[in-house]
Design a protein around this motif. Structure first.
Motif, PDB file in Angstrom:
ATOM      1  N   SER A  68       0.816  -1.214   0.000  1.00 38.44           N
ATOM      2  CA  SER A  68       0.000   0.000   0.000  1.00 38.44           C
ATOM      3  C   SER A  68       0.852   1.268   0.000  1.00 38.44           C
ATOM      4  O   SER A  68       0.322   2.363   0.139  1.00 38.44           O
ATOM      5  CB  SER A  68      -0.925   0.001   1.221  1.00 38.44           C
ATOM      6  N   PHE A  69       2.154   1.138  -0.184  1.00 44.01           N
ATOM      7  CA  PHE A  69       3.061   2.289  -0.136  1.00 44.01           C
ATOM      8  C   PHE A  69       3.499   2.765  -1.524  1.00 44.01           C
ATOM      9  O   PHE A  69       4.272   3.708  -1.632  1.00 44.01           O
ATOM     10  CB  PHE A  69       4.298   1.960   0.700  1.00 44.01           C
ATOM     11  N   GLY A  70       3.055   2.102  -2.586  1.00 42.07           N
ATOM     12  CA  GLY A  70       3.433   2.505  -3.938  1.00 42.07           C
ATOM     13  C   GLY A  70       4.823   2.049  -4.353  1.00 42.07           C
ATOM     14  O   GLY A  70       5.373   2.553  -5.323  1.00 42.07           O
ATOM     15  N   VAL A  82      24.702 -11.600 -12.131  1.00 44.70           N
ATOM     16  CA  VAL A  82      24.452 -10.193 -12.469  1.00 44.70           C
ATOM     17  C   VAL A  82      23.046  -9.839 -12.013  1.00 44.70           C
ATOM     18  O   VAL A  82      22.070 -10.451 -12.448  1.00 44.70           O
ATOM     19  CB  VAL A  82      24.587  -9.937 -13.988  1.00 44.70           C
ATOM     20  N   GLU A  83      22.932  -8.866 -11.121  1.00 44.47           N
ATOM     21  CA  GLU A  83      21.628  -8.433 -10.632  1.00 44.47           C
ATOM     22  C   GLU A  83      21.531  -6.922 -10.778  1.00 44.47           C
ATOM     23  O   GLU A  83      22.411  -6.191 -10.337  1.00 44.47           O
ATOM     24  CB  GLU A  83      21.445  -8.831  -9.168  1.00 44.47           C
ATOM     25  N   ILE A  84      20.458  -6.468 -11.420  1.00 44.54           N
ATOM     26  CA  ILE A  84      20.227  -5.044 -11.632  1.00 44.54           C
ATOM     27  C   ILE A  84      19.013  -4.657 -10.797  1.00 44.54           C
ATOM     28  O   ILE A  84      17.949  -5.260 -10.915  1.00 44.54           O
ATOM     29  CB  ILE A  84      19.969  -4.734 -13.117  1.00 44.54           C
ATOM     30  N   CYS A  85      19.194  -3.642  -9.949  1.00 45.80           N
ATOM     31  CA  CYS A  85      18.117  -3.208  -9.072  1.00 45.80           C
ATOM     32  C   CYS A  85      17.676  -1.804  -9.454  1.00 45.80           C
ATOM     33  O   CYS A  85      18.504  -0.919  -9.641  1.00 45.80           O
ATOM     34  CB  CYS A  85      18.592  -3.198  -7.624  1.00 45.80           C
ATOM     35  N   ASP A  86      16.379  -1.619  -9.582  1.00 52.57           N
ATOM     36  CA  ASP A  86      15.792  -0.308  -9.837  1.00 52.57           C
ATOM     37  C   ASP A  86      14.749  -0.050  -8.759  1.00 52.57           C
ATOM     38  O   ASP A  86      13.867  -0.881  -8.535  1.00 52.57           O
ATOM     39  CB  ASP A  86      15.117  -0.253 -11.210  1.00 52.57           C
ATOM     40  N   ALA A  87      14.859   1.090  -8.093  1.00 51.72           N
ATOM     41  CA  ALA A  87      13.874   1.486  -7.087  1.00 51.72           C
ATOM     42  C   ALA A  87      12.808   2.326  -7.780  1.00 51.72           C
ATOM     43  O   ALA A  87      13.130   3.254  -8.521  1.00 51.72           O
ATOM     44  CB  ALA A  87      14.547   2.277  -5.977  1.00 51.72           C
ATOM     45  N   MET A  88      11.551   1.997  -7.561  1.00 47.71           N
ATOM     46  CA  MET A  88      10.457   2.697  -8.234  1.00 47.71           C
ATOM     47  C   MET A  88       9.345   2.963  -7.234  1.00 47.71           C
ATOM     48  O   MET A  88       9.014   2.083  -6.429  1.00 47.71           O
ATOM     49  CB  MET A  88       9.956   1.858  -9.411  1.00 47.71           C
ATOM     50  N   VAL A  99       5.684   9.400 -10.500  1.00 48.98           N
ATOM     51  CA  VAL A  99       6.342   8.091 -10.534  1.00 48.98           C
ATOM     52  C   VAL A  99       7.838   8.374 -10.562  1.00 48.98           C
ATOM     53  O   VAL A  99       8.329   9.094 -11.426  1.00 48.98           O
ATOM     54  CB  VAL A  99       5.913   7.267 -11.765  1.00 48.98           C
ATOM     55  N   PHE A 100       8.541   7.828  -9.570  1.00 50.60           N
ATOM     56  CA  PHE A 100       9.979   8.013  -9.431  1.00 50.60           C
ATOM     57  C   PHE A 100      10.693   6.707  -9.741  1.00 50.60           C
ATOM     58  O   PHE A 100      10.230   5.632  -9.342  1.00 50.60           O
ATOM     59  CB  PHE A 100      10.339   8.417  -7.992  1.00 50.60           C
ATOM     60  N   LEU A 101      11.807   6.808 -10.430  1.00 48.80           N
ATOM     61  CA  LEU A 101      12.637   5.647 -10.737  1.00 48.80           C
ATOM     62  C   LEU A 101      14.088   6.021 -10.438  1.00 48.80           C
ATOM     63  O   LEU A 101      14.579   7.027 -10.949  1.00 48.80           O
ATOM     64  CB  LEU A 101      12.487   5.247 -12.205  1.00 48.80           C
ATOM     65  N   THR A 102      14.738   5.237  -9.602  1.00 48.52           N
ATOM     66  CA  THR A 102      16.151   5.447  -9.305  1.00 48.52           C
ATOM     67  C   THR A 102      16.940   4.318  -9.929  1.00 48.52           C
ATOM     68  O   THR A 102      16.689   3.147  -9.648  1.00 48.52           O
ATOM     69  CB  THR A 102      16.413   5.495  -7.783  1.00 48.52           C
TER      70      THR A 102
END
Length: 136
Positions: A68-70, A82-88, A99-102
């Protein structure tokens, strides 16, 4: 020694309620409609992973548990080790949402490549806006 990855946060305003944007973006079956390098995606045989076909490879993708936090964080595994992380995040802003994407510059990634990744991420957020604002 502390390892630090460079990062950059990008965003877009979408004139739709945050819960609608979250539900649409959370549904991995919608990825090909707004994620530029996603040619197709299907649920993996086991667990909560998805398999995404890109022009470069088939990548395992996992998204944060529905919440519920988006929070829409993604982890992609395009190759073993290989791991790619994107915070959204999807956050209410008036009648619409931001909408934020880091994105993170992975070890060994050139500054030029990281710049391309961020540019593609902004294009994807703009695609998401176009798709969702075009819906009735």
């Amino acid at each position: 020694m502390t390892v630090y990855l460079s990062s950059q946060t990008i965003s877009v305003f979408i004139n739709r309620p945050a819960h609608e944007v979250y539900e649409y973006a959370y549904n991995m079956e919608n990825f090909p409609q707004w994620v530029s390098f996603c040619q197709s995606i299907q649920k993996a045989d086991e667990g909560d992973a998805w398999m995404m076909e890109t022009p470069y490879c088939i990548s395992e993708v996992r998204v944060a548990q529905k919440n519920s936090f988006g929070v829409l964080d993604h982890r992609s595994i395009p190759a073993p080790g290989v791991e790619i992380c994107d915070a959204m995040r999807v956050i209410t802003n008036g009648d619409g949402c931001e909408v934020f994407l880091t994105g993170f510059q992975m070890p060994g990634m050139s500054h030029d490549k990281f710049s391309q990744v961020i540019t593609t991420g902004q294009q994807d957020l703009n695609n998401l806006k176009t798709v969702l604002e075009g819906r009735n």
